[in-house]
Design an enzyme around this catalytic site. Structure first.
Site, mmCIF file in Angstrom:
data_model
loop_
_atom_site.group_PDB
_atom_site.id
_atom_site.type_symbol
_atom_site.label_atom_id
_atom_site.label_comp_id
_atom_site.label_asym_id
_atom_site.label_seq_id
_atom_site.Cartn_x
_atom_site.Cartn_y
_atom_site.Cartn_z
ATOM 1 N N LYS A 20 13.406 10.125 3.887
ATOM 2 C CA LYS A 20 13.569 11.167 2.864
ATOM 3 C C LYS A 20 13.384 12.581 3.427
ATOM 4 C CE LYS A 20 12.091 8.468 -1.166
ATOM 5 N NZ LYS A 20 11.241 8.456 -2.346
ATOM 6 N N ASP A 37 13.345 11.689 -7.973
ATOM 7 C CA ASP A 37 12.050 11.070 -8.316
ATOM 8 C C ASP A 37 11.304 11.870 -9.389
ATOM 9 O OD1 ASP A 37 12.165 8.828 -6.686
ATOM 10 O OD2 ASP A 37 11.319 9.877 -4.955
HETATM 11 P P1 NAP Z 1 1.705 7.939 0.039
HETATM 12 O O1 NAP Z 1 2.655 9.015 0.453
HETATM 13 O O2 NAP Z 1 1.186 7.007 1.062
HETATM 14 O O3 NAP Z 1 0.465 8.651 -0.694
HETATM 15 C C1 NAP Z 1 -0.617 7.921 -1.166
HETATM 16 C C2 NAP Z 1 -1.635 8.841 -1.836
HETATM 17 O O4 NAP Z 1 -2.650 8.022 -2.393
HETATM 18 C C3 NAP Z 1 -2.308 9.813 -0.881
HETATM 19 O O5 NAP Z 1 -2.545 11.005 -1.557
HETATM 20 C C4 NAP Z 1 -3.627 9.093 -0.545
HETATM 21 O O6 NAP Z 1 -4.721 9.960 -0.284
HETATM 22 C C5 NAP Z 1 -3.922 8.387 -1.843
HETATM 23 N N1 NAP Z 1 -4.713 7.175 -1.603
HETATM 24 C C6 NAP Z 1 -4.338 6.079 -0.899
HETATM 25 N N2 NAP Z 1 -5.331 5.174 -0.893
HETATM 26 C C7 NAP Z 1 -6.358 5.718 -1.584
HETATM 27 C C8 NAP Z 1 -7.665 5.266 -1.928
HETATM 28 N N3 NAP Z 1 -8.115 4.071 -1.521
HETATM 29 N N4 NAP Z 1 -8.458 6.082 -2.653
HETATM 30 C C9 NAP Z 1 -8.010 7.304 -3.052
HETATM 31 N N5 NAP Z 1 -6.775 7.793 -2.758
HETATM 32 C C10 NAP Z 1 -5.958 6.994 -2.049
HETATM 33 O O7 NAP Z 1 2.364 7.010 -1.086
HETATM 34 P P2 NAP Z 1 3.488 7.418 -2.146
HETATM 35 O O8 NAP Z 1 4.823 7.168 -1.555
HETATM 36 O O9 NAP Z 1 3.180 8.773 -2.646
HETATM 37 O O10 NAP Z 1 3.275 6.293 -3.291
HETATM 38 C C11 NAP Z 1 2.152 6.321 -4.127
HETATM 39 C C12 NAP Z 1 2.295 5.289 -5.248
HETATM 40 O O11 NAP Z 1 3.398 5.621 -6.080
HETATM 41 C C13 NAP Z 1 2.585 3.868 -4.736
HETATM 42 O O12 NAP Z 1 1.852 2.958 -5.532
HETATM 43 C C14 NAP Z 1 4.056 3.691 -4.969
HETATM 44 O O13 NAP Z 1 4.420 2.334 -5.172
HETATM 45 C C15 NAP Z 1 4.252 4.495 -6.244
HETATM 46 N N6 NAP Z 1 5.641 4.984 -6.402
HETATM 47 C C16 NAP Z 1 6.308 4.625 -7.547
HETATM 48 C C17 NAP Z 1 7.605 5.089 -7.752
HETATM 49 C C18 NAP Z 1 8.348 4.710 -9.000
HETATM 50 O O14 NAP Z 1 9.569 4.887 -9.074
HETATM 51 N N7 NAP Z 1 7.674 4.218 -10.030
HETATM 52 C C19 NAP Z 1 8.223 5.921 -6.800
HETATM 53 C C20 NAP Z 1 7.504 6.269 -5.655
HETATM 54 C C21 NAP Z 1 6.205 5.787 -5.462
HETATM 55 P P3 NAP Z 1 -4.989 10.593 1.192
HETATM 56 O O15 NAP Z 1 -4.058 11.735 1.301
HETATM 57 O O16 NAP Z 1 -6.401 11.008 1.139
HETATM 58 O O17 NAP Z 1 -4.712 9.492 2.177
#
Ligand code: NAP
Length: 286
Positions: free
Chosen positions: A73, A109
């Site tokens: 992306k 998104d």
């Molecule tokens: P990402 O880029 O890896 O970001 C994850 C975020 O969550 C970071 O801010 C991270 O904090 C935080 N995090 C991870 N583990 C944590 C924990 N144990 N405690 C507290 N904070 C934590 O992931 P992403 O792509 O943004 O995706 C995030 C979620 O959204 C996923 O569950 C994904 O499946 C969902 N999603 C859904 C859609 C949809 O269409 N519904 C689309 C995209 C994503 P740090 O910065 O401190 O590591």
């Protein structure tokens, strides 16, 4: 679901690495079939770092466009001839239209989440939003919310990351930490809470340690989780027990796909019909 192929059928696909788990072909082909569009949507693995080669190949092969998932992306941004303002601000493209050899990049998104939120709350602007997480999804959703005149507080474990995200729209976004005390204090003054962390997601084994911040939410505040597997996370279950309107990430997933197909085809689609077709295909696939 049946997609009829002709010699003029236009090609679409999703690229990623890995990508074989993607639900996009199922969702898109179901919508293509429901509207009788002359398109087919494929799944195309593209290794990290080879987006440039893919773009040339897609153009030569006559692709009308494609969606992108991890890890492409961000890299796609530099290859676009034109970017929509949200994709530019976000620094991430998830939808590319190819026309006359030129690449048009979009990010659906955030707008997809806004459409889903509007279905839940009646409108998606003028709210105080508590966003949990500052990763890729939080960035797309947070910037779209801020762009729609919502005030967004971004709570993240690593505060430097929430600060970097809020620097993109400092008038409407404020960084914060992720401690239970801070979440509770901030929850007292919010209209919408959105979980953009993977906490509660199937297969991760990670959960919120403490959900008591939900008890501080004002009555009627909406609670959204971007997670859709499981359909009901512990966060959503507790929010519903407390009487809050709640939604999982399925609405965002479907709306971002509908918006992408609208970009590819240049026509607006009847949302309920598109959602019904996609949900039916997803249900049959389970
Ligand atoms: P990402 O880029 O890896 O970001 C994850 C975020 O969550 C970071 O801010 C991270 O904090 C935080 N995090 C991870 N583990 C944590 C924990 N144990 N405690 C507290 N904070 C934590 O992931 P992403 O792509 O943004 O995706 C995030 C979620 O959204 C996923 O569950 C994904 O499946 C969902 N999603 C859904 C859609 C949809 O269409 N519904 C689309 C995209 C994503 P740090 O910065 O401190 O590591």
């Amino acid at each position: 679901m049946k997609v009829t192929l002709t010699n003029t059928t236009k090609k679409l696909c999703v690229i990623g690495d890995p990508v074989l788990h993607s639900k996009s072909p199922l969702i898109q082909n179901a919508m293509i079939s429901a509207f009788g569009l002359d398109y087919i949507y494929l799944c195309q693995p593209v290794p990290k770092g080879r987006v440039g080669e893919w773009l040339k190949a897609a153009s030569v092969a006559g692709y009308a466009g494609f969606n992108a998932t991890m890890p492409h992306k961000e890299e796609l941004v530099g290859w676009m001839d034109s970017l929509d303002p949200l994709a530019e601000k976000c620094g991430a493209v998830n939808t590319v239209c190819i026309k006359n050899g030129e690449y048009y990049g979009f990010n659906t998104d955030g707008p997809g989440f806004l459409r889903a939120l509007t279905e839940l709350t009646g409108e998606g602007w003028g709210k105080r939003v508590l966003l949990l997480g500052a990763g890729g999804a939080a960035k797309a959703v947070g910037l779209a919310l801020a762009n729609s005149n919502n005030l967004v507080t971004v709570c993240n474990r690593s505060v430097t990351k929430s600060e970097a995200l809020c620097d993109l729209d400092p008038d409407r976004m404020t960084p914060a930490g992720f401690s239970p005390g801070e979440l509770k204090r901030l929850a007292e003054e919010c209209d919408v809470l959105v979980n953009c962390t993977p906490l509660g997601m199937e297969g991760t084994g990670s959960e919120f340690e403490d959900l008591r911040f939900l008890e501080a939410l004002p009555a009627g505040a909406a609670v959204c989780d971007l997670i859709y597997a499981p359909a009901e996370t512990a966060l959503l279950r507790r929010a519903k027990e407390l009487g809050h309107p709640a939604m999982n990430g399925m609405g965002m997933l479907l709306h971002q796909a509908i918006l992408a197909l609208e970009h590819f085809t240049g026509r607006s689609l009847e949302v309920e019909k598109a959602k019904d077709a996609a949900l039916k295909a997803l249900g049959e696939n389970e």
